[in-house]
Motif scaffolding. Structure first.
Motif, PDB file in Angstrom:
ATOM      1  N   THR A 220       0.845  -1.193   0.000  1.00 11.89           N
ATOM      2  CA  THR A 220       0.000   0.000   0.000  1.00 11.89           C
ATOM      3  C   THR A 220       0.879   1.240   0.000  1.00 11.89           C
ATOM      4  OG1 THR A 220      -1.671  -1.204   1.262  1.00 11.89           O
ATOM      5  CG2 THR A 220      -1.897   1.181   1.147  1.00 11.89           C
ATOM      6  N   CYS A 248      -2.454   4.266  -3.752  1.00 10.98           N
ATOM      7  CA  CYS A 248      -2.800   3.074  -4.521  1.00 10.98           C
ATOM      8  C   CYS A 248      -2.411   1.839  -3.719  1.00 10.98           C
ATOM      9  CB  CYS A 248      -2.105   3.075  -5.890  1.00 10.98           C
ATOM     10  SG  CYS A 248      -0.307   2.927  -5.809  1.00 10.98           S
ATOM     11  N   ARG A 249      -2.893   0.699  -4.167  1.00 12.96           N
ATOM     12  CA  ARG A 249      -2.606  -0.582  -3.526  1.00 12.96           C
ATOM     13  C   ARG A 249      -1.929  -1.523  -4.520  1.00 12.96           C
ATOM     14  NH1 ARG A 249      -5.323  -0.759   1.378  1.00 12.96           N
ATOM     15  NH2 ARG A 249      -7.035   0.747   1.595  1.00 12.96           N
ATOM     16  N   ALA A 251       1.171  -2.155  -4.850  1.00 16.53           N
ATOM     17  CA  ALA A 251       2.363  -1.531  -5.428  1.00 16.53           C
ATOM     18  C   ALA A 251       3.600  -2.352  -5.076  1.00 16.53           C
ATOM     19  CB  ALA A 251       2.510  -0.104  -4.932  1.00 16.53           C
ATOM     20  N   ALA A 272       3.111  -1.367 -10.190  1.00 16.73           N
ATOM     21  CA  ALA A 272       2.040  -2.042  -9.461  1.00 16.73           C
ATOM     22  C   ALA A 272       1.526  -3.225 -10.267  1.00 16.73           C
ATOM     23  CB  ALA A 272       0.904  -1.068  -9.160  1.00 16.73           C
ATOM     24  N   ARG A 274      -2.076  -5.046 -11.508  1.00 15.69           N
ATOM     25  CA  ARG A 274      -3.499  -4.780 -11.715  1.00 15.69           C
ATOM     26  C   ARG A 274      -4.134  -5.949 -12.471  1.00 15.69           C
ATOM     27  NH1 ARG A 274      -2.493  -1.794  -8.360  1.00 15.69           N
ATOM     28  NH2 ARG A 274      -2.498   0.486  -8.343  1.00 15.69           N
ATOM     29  N   GLU A 300       2.123   3.252 -13.300  1.00 14.58           N
ATOM     30  CA  GLU A 300       1.185   4.368 -13.204  1.00 14.58           C
ATOM     31  C   GLU A 300       1.951   5.624 -12.799  1.00 14.58           C
ATOM     32  OE1 GLU A 300      -2.677   1.715 -11.779  1.00 14.58           O
ATOM     33  OE2 GLU A 300      -1.636   3.022 -10.355  1.00 14.58           O
ATOM     34  N   TYR A 302       1.749   9.501 -11.393  1.00 20.46           N
ATOM     35  CA  TYR A 302       0.922  10.394 -10.580  1.00 20.46           C
ATOM     36  C   TYR A 302       1.607  11.754 -10.458  1.00 20.46           C
ATOM     37  CZ  TYR A 302      -1.501   6.157  -9.013  1.00 20.46           C
ATOM     38  OH  TYR A 302      -2.204   4.984  -8.958  1.00 20.46           O
ATOM     39  N   ARG A 309      -3.660  10.617 -10.991  1.00 24.25           N
ATOM     40  CA  ARG A 309      -3.014   9.766 -11.983  1.00 24.25           C
ATOM     41  C   ARG A 309      -3.194  10.378 -13.371  1.00 24.25           C
ATOM     42  NH1 ARG A 309      -5.054   3.720 -13.041  1.00 24.25           N
ATOM     43  NH2 ARG A 309      -6.397   4.845 -14.498  1.00 24.25           N
ATOM     44  N   LYS A 312      -0.757   5.792 -17.610  1.00 23.26           N
ATOM     45  CA  LYS A 312      -0.664   4.391 -17.218  1.00 23.26           C
ATOM     46  C   LYS A 312      -0.201   3.570 -18.408  1.00 23.26           C
ATOM     47  CE  LYS A 312      -3.342   0.445 -15.481  1.00 23.26           C
ATOM     48  NZ  LYS A 312      -4.671  -0.039 -15.048  1.00 23.26           N
TER      49      LYS A 312
END
Length: 643
Positions: A220, A248-249, A251, A272, A274, A300, A302, A309, A312
Motif C-alpha cells: 500500500t 494506490c494498492r 504496489a 504495481a 493490476r 502508473e 501520478y 493519476r 498508465k
C-alpha cells in the motif's frame, strides 16, 4: 426516710475505692481516692433518662468511628501517637497461607498469554530476558498475535510471512515511524510525521517537493501531505506530513526524478499489479478459461502535488518486474525495469507530454548490460541523472555513465568513455563481494561483505570522507568506519548510519555543510564526523534533501546481519608492516608541520593528520574540538585589546 437510705447507700458505694454504680472502677479514678460527687441536678429518680442519653452518644460515636474506618482505612485499634504499634498475633492458618505464595509461573498458559498480551512490546521483550521459561512464553506466536491485533486492529488475517509472521508484524508496527529535522529556522529538533493506521510497517519512503510517499509491506502506497493546522496556542501553522491518504494498492516499487533537489520531482512512477480483463477465446466459454481477468504489471504516473493519476502503461502478463528507477532528462526520461529473473528492460518517456490526454504505444527493449552479460542476474539498481549502477547476485558492480563530466569525476580520466555507446557497462574492481551501494551525482559508496566501506569519485568538498580533498578514480577504503547500517550519497556530501557504543545509533556525515545539511558542522568536514542529531533507536534508512533530513524507522526481525568477519588471509598487511607505515606517515606530517609558518596552517595540518589516523570517531571528535579550542584561545590572546 427513703431518700436518706439511698444517699447512705451511695456514700457506702462511693467509699469503695473509686467503684462505679455497677461495681466497676470509674473511668479516670485511682484506688484510694474518693469518688467525685455527682452534680446537684443528677438525682437517682432521673438516672434512667441520663443513662439513655449517654448510650445514644456512645452509639453515635461508635457509628462515626466505623464510618471513618471504612472510608479512610484506619485500623479499629487506635494507638497513641509516639508509641510503637502492638504486634498482632497471626494464626497458624494465616502464616501457612502467607508462606505458600502463588507464583505467576504456575498460571495456565492461556491465562499467562492473556496477561502478557496487555504489556507494551518493550516490556514483553524485557520479560523474555529474565529466564528460559518466560523466554519461551514471550516468544510464542499466540502472544504476538494478540499484541499485533491490539497495535493494528485492522490487521486480522494478514501477516508478513516468514517463520514468525505475527511477531514480525507486531514489531514492524510497533517500531514504524518517519522522523525528520528541518535545516532552516531557529528550532532544530527531530519531529515525527503522521503514522497511517492502515500501514503495515514501513518498507520504503521518498520525499518530494511538497509531500512524502511511503510504501508498506502489504504493497500500500501512502500519500503524506503537508497542511495548515491549528496549534495548541490557537495559531495556524504549516506542518509537514501531518495528513495522509491511500494513493494506490498492490504496489511493488516507486521512483521519481533521481536528482537530490526536490524541485525537479514533479511526477511519481509507481510499479504495481493490476487485474486486466481477458478476451474470450473462440470455441470456449469464459468458465473454461479459468477466470475473466488476470494479473499484469503496469506503471502508473501520478502528480506529486495532488496525487492525480495522469498516465498508465500496462505490460504483458508474462513479464514480472520488481524494481523501477529513472535516468535522464525530462524530455528523454528512461525507465529501467528489473525483472524477477534479473534482466533489465528500458523504455523512454517524454514527461512534458504526460499531462496530455492521449494514448500511444511505447517500446520495451532489453538493456545492453543484459545483452552483453546474459549469464549474470542483476539484484539491485541505483540511478542518477546521468548514470546507473547495477549490483549482481555475486556481488559484482557494473557502471553505466552517460555524461563525460561525470565519467571524469568518477574515474579520473576519459580514456574508456565512448560517447556513441553510453550504455556499455563498466566493471569495478573490488576485493570482495559488495552488499550495498549508494550513488550520488559524481561520487559513490560501496560496502562489502566484511563491513568495509569504500568511496570513489569527486572529492572537492571532502564528500568521500578520506580526510583530504583528493579525487579517487578507484574505490578507496575508509578505515575508521565499518559495518554501516545505511549509506546515502548526495550532491556534495555523504551520510552514514552506524551503531554507537551504547547500543544506540549515530549519524555520521562528511563533505559540504552549507545550508545546515551537516547539523553541528556548518563549515563541513573532509572526514566523517558525528552529526548533532538525536537518532531514534530503530532507524534503518536515511535520506536528505535541501530542506530537511529524513529517517525511516521500522525493525524487521527477518533481516539477519549480512556482514561476516574478515579472515586473516585477507586482512592485508602484517601488524609490523602496518606500524611501519603509520610511523612513516607520522614523520611525514611532522616534517610538514615544521614547514608551516602560521598557526592556522599548523592547525589545519594537524586536523588533517588526525583525520587520516585509524582512530575511533569519538577520539577524532575530541582531538578536533581540542584543536579548535587551542586555536581560538591563541587568537584571543594575540588580538589587540579593544579601546
Amino acid at each position: 426516710m427513703k431518700q436518706g437510705a439511698i444517699r447512705s447507700l451511695v456514700a457506702v458505694r462511693g467509699a469503695g475505692g473509686g467503684r462505679s454504680r455497677e461495681g466497676r472502677p470509674e473511668k479516670g479514678a485511682r484506688p484510694g481516692q474518693p469518688r467525685r460527687k455527682p452534680p446537684a441536678h443528677s438525682l437517682w429518680n432521673e438516672a434512667p433518662a441520663g443513662w439513655a442519653d449517654m448510650s445514644d452518644k456512645r452509639g453515635a460515636r461508635k457509628l462515626r468511628r466505623r464510618k471513618l474506618q471504612r472510608f479512610s482505612h484506619i485500623s479499629s485499634t487506635e494507638e497513641p501517637l509516639g508509641q510503637p504499634k502492638k504486634k498482632q498475633r497471626r494464626s497458624s492458618t494465616e502464616t501457612k497461607d502467607r508462606g505458600d505464595s502463588t507464583s505467576i509461573q504456575v498460571f495456565p498458559p492461556e491465562l499467562l498469554y492473556y496477561i502478557i498480551a496487555f504489556l507494551p512490546v518493550k516490556d514483553v521483550v524485557s520479560l523474555g530476558q529474565t529466564c528460559r521459561y518466560f523466554y519461551e512464553v514471550c516468544d510464542s506466536e499466540g502472544i504476538w498475535q494478540r499484541i499485533c491485533r491490539r497495535l493494528s486492529p485492522r490487521l486480522r488475517n494478514e501477516n508478513s510471512g516468514g517463520s514468525r509472521p505475527w511477531k514480525r508484524s507486531a514489531i514492524l508496527n510497533y517500531t514504524k515511524g518517519l522522523y525528520f529535522q528541518m535545516f532552516s529556522g531557529r528550532r532544530h529538533f527531530v519531529s515525527k510525521t503522521v503514522a497511517p493506521l492502515l500501514s503495515h510497517g514501513y518498507r520504503k519512503f521518498l520525499p518530494t517537493k511538497d509531500h512524502v510517499f511511503i510504501l508498506d509491506y502489504n504493497g500500500t502506497l501512502f500519500f503524506l501531505k503537508n497542511a495548515l493546522v491549528s496549534s495548541t496556542m490557537g495559531h495556524v501553522q504549516w506542518r509537514r506530513a501531518c495528513r495522509y491518504v491511500v494513493l494506490c494498492r498492490s504496489a511493488k516499487d516507486f521512483a521519481t526524478d533521481p536528482r537530490s533537489d526536490t524541485v525537479y520531482r514533479k511526477y511519481l512512477y509507481v510499479l504495481a499489479t493490476r487485474e486486466q480483463p481477458v478476451a474470450p477465446v473462440m470455441g470456449r466459454s469464459e468458465a473454461g478459461t479459468g477466470a475473466g481477468s488476470r494479473l499484469c504489471d503496469c506503471v502508473e504516473v501520478y502528480l506529486q502535488s495532488s496525487g492525480q493519476r495522469v498516465f498508465k502503461m500496462t505490460f504483458h502478463f508474462s513479464m514480472k518486474f520488481k524494481q523501477i528507477v529513472l535516468v535522464g532528462q525530462e524530455t528523454e526520461r528512461s525507465l529501467l525495469l528489473l525483472t524477477e529473473e534479473g534482466k533489465i528492460y528500458s523504455l523512454v518517456v517524454n514527461e512534458t507530454q504526460l499531462d496530455q490526454p492521449r494514448s500511444y504505444t511505447v517500446q520495451l527493449a532489453l538493456r545492453k548490460v543484459s545483452k552483453c552479460l546474459p549469464h549474470i542476474a542483476i539484484r539491485h539498481m541505483h540511478s542518477n541523472q546521468s548514470s546507473a549502477l547495477y549490483l549482481t547476485d555475486e556481488g559484482a558492480v557494473y557502471f553505466e555513465v552517460h555524461s563525460p563530466g561525470v565519467y571524469r569525476d568518477l574515474f579520473g580520466t576519459l580514456h574508456a568513455f565512448d560517447p556513441l555507446d553510453q550504455q556499455m557497462p563498466l566493471a569495478l574492481s573490488l576485493p570482495a563481494k559488495v552488499l550495498t551501494c549508494a550513488l550520488g551525482y559524481n561520487h559513490l559508496g560501496l560496502v562489502d561483505e566484511f563491513g568495509r566501506m569504500f568511496m570513489q569519485g569527486n572529492n572537492r568538498y571532502g564528500q568521500l570522507g578520506t580526510g583530504d580533498k583528493i579525487d579517487r578514480g578507484e574505490p578507496a577504503q575508509v578505515h575508521y568506519l565499518k559495518c554501516p547500517i545505511d549509506l546515502w550519497c548526495g550532491l556534495n556530501h555523504t551520510l552514514v548510519l552506524s551503531h554507537s557504543g551504547d547500543l544506540g545509533k549515530d549519524l555520521m556525515g562528511c563533505g559540504c555543510g552549507a545550508g545546515g545539511r551537516l547539523p553541528g558542522w556548518p563549515k563541513g568536514n573532509a572526514s566523517f564526523v558525528r552529526l548533532h542529531i538525536k537518532v531514534p533507536p530503530c532507524v534503518r534508512r536515511i535520506c536528505s534533501t535541501r530542506e530537511c533530513l529524513y529517517m525511516l524507522s521500522s525493525h524487521d526481525i527477518e533481516e539477519v546481519p549480512a556482514y561476516r568477519e574478515l579472515p586473516a588471509s585477507k586482512a592485508g598487511l602484517l601488524p609490523s608492516d602496518t606500524e611501519a607505515m603509520a610511523a612513516r606517515a607520522c614523520e611525514e606530517y611532522l616534517s610538514q608541520l615544521h614547514k608551516c609558518r602560521t598557526l592556522e596552517g599548523r592547525m589545519a595540518k594537524m586536523k588533517e593528520a588526525v583525520g587520516s589516523m585509524p582512530l575511533m570517531t569519538f577520539q577524532k571528535d575530541f582531538f578536533w574540538e581540542a584543536l579548535d579550542m587551542i586555536q581560538r584561545a591563541a587568537e584571543l590572546q594575540g588580538s589587540p585589546p579593544s579601546s
